[in-house]
Motif scaffolding. Structure first.
Motif, PDB file in Angstrom:
ATOM      1  N   LEU A  72      43.392  46.541  40.278  1.00  0.00           N
ATOM      2  CA  LEU A  72      43.253  47.892  39.731  1.00  0.00           C
ATOM      3  C   LEU A  72      41.831  48.366  39.959  1.00  0.00           C
ATOM      4  CD1 LEU A  72      44.503  50.208  38.015  1.00  0.00           C
ATOM      5  CD2 LEU A  72      43.580  49.046  35.991  1.00  0.00           C
ATOM      6  N   TRP A  73      41.682  49.538  40.605  1.00  0.00           N
ATOM      7  CA  TRP A  73      40.354  50.085  40.928  1.00  0.00           C
ATOM      8  C   TRP A  73      40.235  51.458  40.277  1.00  0.00           C
ATOM      9  CZ3 TRP A  73      37.348  47.615  45.144  1.00  0.00           C
ATOM     10  CH2 TRP A  73      36.068  48.175  45.286  1.00  0.00           C
ATOM     11  N   LEU A 114      42.133  45.082  32.007  1.00  0.00           N
ATOM     12  CA  LEU A 114      41.756  43.696  31.720  1.00  0.00           C
ATOM     13  C   LEU A 114      42.670  43.082  30.669  1.00  0.00           C
ATOM     14  CD1 LEU A 114      37.851  43.963  31.685  1.00  0.00           C
ATOM     15  CD2 LEU A 114      39.256  42.770  33.375  1.00  0.00           C
ATOM     16  N   ARG A 115      43.045  43.852  29.666  1.00  0.00           N
ATOM     17  CA  ARG A 115      43.909  43.331  28.611  1.00  0.00           C
ATOM     18  C   ARG A 115      45.339  43.103  29.091  1.00  0.00           C
ATOM     19  NH1 ARG A 115      41.275  43.052  24.014  1.00  0.00           N
ATOM     20  NH2 ARG A 115      39.509  44.451  23.574  1.00  0.00           N
ATOM     21  N   ALA A 121      42.476  41.285  39.616  1.00  0.00           N
ATOM     22  CA  ALA A 121      41.123  41.740  39.306  1.00  0.00           C
ATOM     23  C   ALA A 121      41.189  43.193  38.876  1.00  0.00           C
ATOM     24  CB  ALA A 121      40.205  41.593  40.523  1.00  0.00           C
ATOM     25  N   VAL A 122      40.209  43.599  38.082  1.00  0.00           N
ATOM     26  CA  VAL A 122      40.074  45.004  37.672  1.00  0.00           C
ATOM     27  C   VAL A 122      38.659  45.445  38.013  1.00  0.00           C
ATOM     28  CG1 VAL A 122      40.243  46.682  35.810  1.00  0.00           C
ATOM     29  CG2 VAL A 122      41.708  44.654  35.792  1.00  0.00           C
ATOM     30  N   VAL A 123      38.560  46.552  38.731  1.00  0.00           N
ATOM     31  CA  VAL A 123      37.274  47.085  39.183  1.00  0.00           C
ATOM     32  C   VAL A 123      37.107  48.493  38.614  1.00  0.00           C
ATOM     33  CG1 VAL A 123      35.854  47.701  41.177  1.00  0.00           C
ATOM     34  CG2 VAL A 123      37.435  45.752  41.317  1.00  0.00           C
ATOM     35  N   ILE A 149      35.039  43.634  37.302  1.00  0.00           N
ATOM     36  CA  ILE A 149      33.820  43.936  38.059  1.00  0.00           C
ATOM     37  C   ILE A 149      33.459  45.400  37.857  1.00  0.00           C
ATOM     38  CG2 ILE A 149      32.674  43.903  40.299  1.00  0.00           C
ATOM     39  CD1 ILE A 149      34.729  41.862  41.222  1.00  0.00           C
ATOM     40  N   ALA A 150      32.286  45.629  37.295  1.00  0.00           N
ATOM     41  CA  ALA A 150      31.771  46.988  37.114  1.00  0.00           C
ATOM     42  C   ALA A 150      30.864  47.316  38.297  1.00  0.00           C
ATOM     43  CB  ALA A 150      31.004  47.100  35.806  1.00  0.00           C
ATOM     44  N   VAL A 151      31.286  48.240  39.128  1.00  0.00           N
ATOM     45  CA  VAL A 151      30.467  48.709  40.243  1.00  0.00           C
ATOM     46  C   VAL A 151      29.620  49.857  39.726  1.00  0.00           C
ATOM     47  CG1 VAL A 151      30.462  49.686  42.557  1.00  0.00           C
ATOM     48  CG2 VAL A 151      32.215  48.025  41.925  1.00  0.00           C
TER      49      VAL A 151
END
Length: 241
Positions: A72-73, A114-115, A121-123, A149-151
């Motif tokens: 998920l982005w 995330l939950r 992965a979640v971005v 991952i926080a971009v």
């Protein structure tokens, strides 16, 4: 006593595992030999990349590509170039893109993803990340076992100083573009990055000159470093970090 406290705190959390980069020099700087799954990480671009976020996005795509399941982005700006992410290993059939109106909505989608627990992965692309928000994200990642991952992307270069503010992220990375790998014939070689591990919980800071992600999401050491002459230089930079 510390062991008992740690046992109590981790009672309802999944067993932690890691995602190795497959580069000994890099993995050795990370606790347990890889990037922690079930944790929050931050990635930002160096220099002009703090605004465009291209190298940071490709680095992140390479990490996400090596997880299992959908990715998920979440973003606020519709400027993500999916074919470039595919070249870094994240194919379009694995990615779910969510476009939100502002950072607050992006963070809400980030936490919900995330939950969920069923994603690889979640971005999320965000400018500001407060300690409170990052703690919520870290807790959600720990409970589900999904890597987050926080971009970090900013509208103006001057806003990038926010990257120095403390958060609950397990690691913090900065990715800067370097001249590409030289070729024996005219042309453009494989892209190179300066990969800086700015912060690592229970670890040390370090920086590495690496070749950018290939179509499997993997980084590589430049050939002159593999054969020894550059490894001493990497160690010196790590020691001085």
């Amino acid at each position: 006593m510390r062991a008992q406290i740690q046992k109590i705190e981790s009672k309802n959390r999944r067993a932690k595992s890691v995602l190795p980069f497959g580069i000994a020099e890099l993995d050795s700087r990370l606790p347990a030999g890889g990037l922690a799954l079930g944790a929050l990480h931050e990635v930002a671009g160096g220099g002009n990349g703090a605004v465009d976020g291209a190298a940071a996005a490709l680095f992140t795509a390479g990490v996400a590509a090596r997880t299992k399941g959908k990715v998920l982005w979440c973003m606020t700006r519709p400027d993500l170039f999916a074919p470039a992410l595919a070249q870094a290993g994240l194919s379009s059939d694995r990615a779910i893109y969510v476009e939100a109106g502002d950072d607050k909505t992006v963070l809400a989608c980030f936490e919900e993803g995330l939950r969920h627990g069923g994603l690889g992965a979640v971005v999320a692309e965000v400018a500001r990340l407060s300690m409170t928000a990052s703690r919520r994200l870290q807790l959600a990642a720990e409970q589900s076992g999904t890597i987050g991952i926080a971009v970090r992307r900013w509208r103006r270069q001057t806003e990038a100083t926010d990257f120095g503010q403390p958060t609950a992220a397990t690691t913090r990375w900065r990715i800067s573009v370097l001249p590409s790998t030289p070729l024996p014939v005219p042309g453009v070689g494989r892209a190179r990055w300066l990969v800086e591990l700015v912060r690592c919980r229970a670890g040390e800071s370090a920086d590495f000159t690496l070749e950018a992600c290939d179509d499997t999401g993997r980084l590589a050491l430049p050939s002159h470093l593999v054969h020894g002459s550059g490894q001493k230089e990497v160690r010196r930079r790590v020691a001085s970090a």
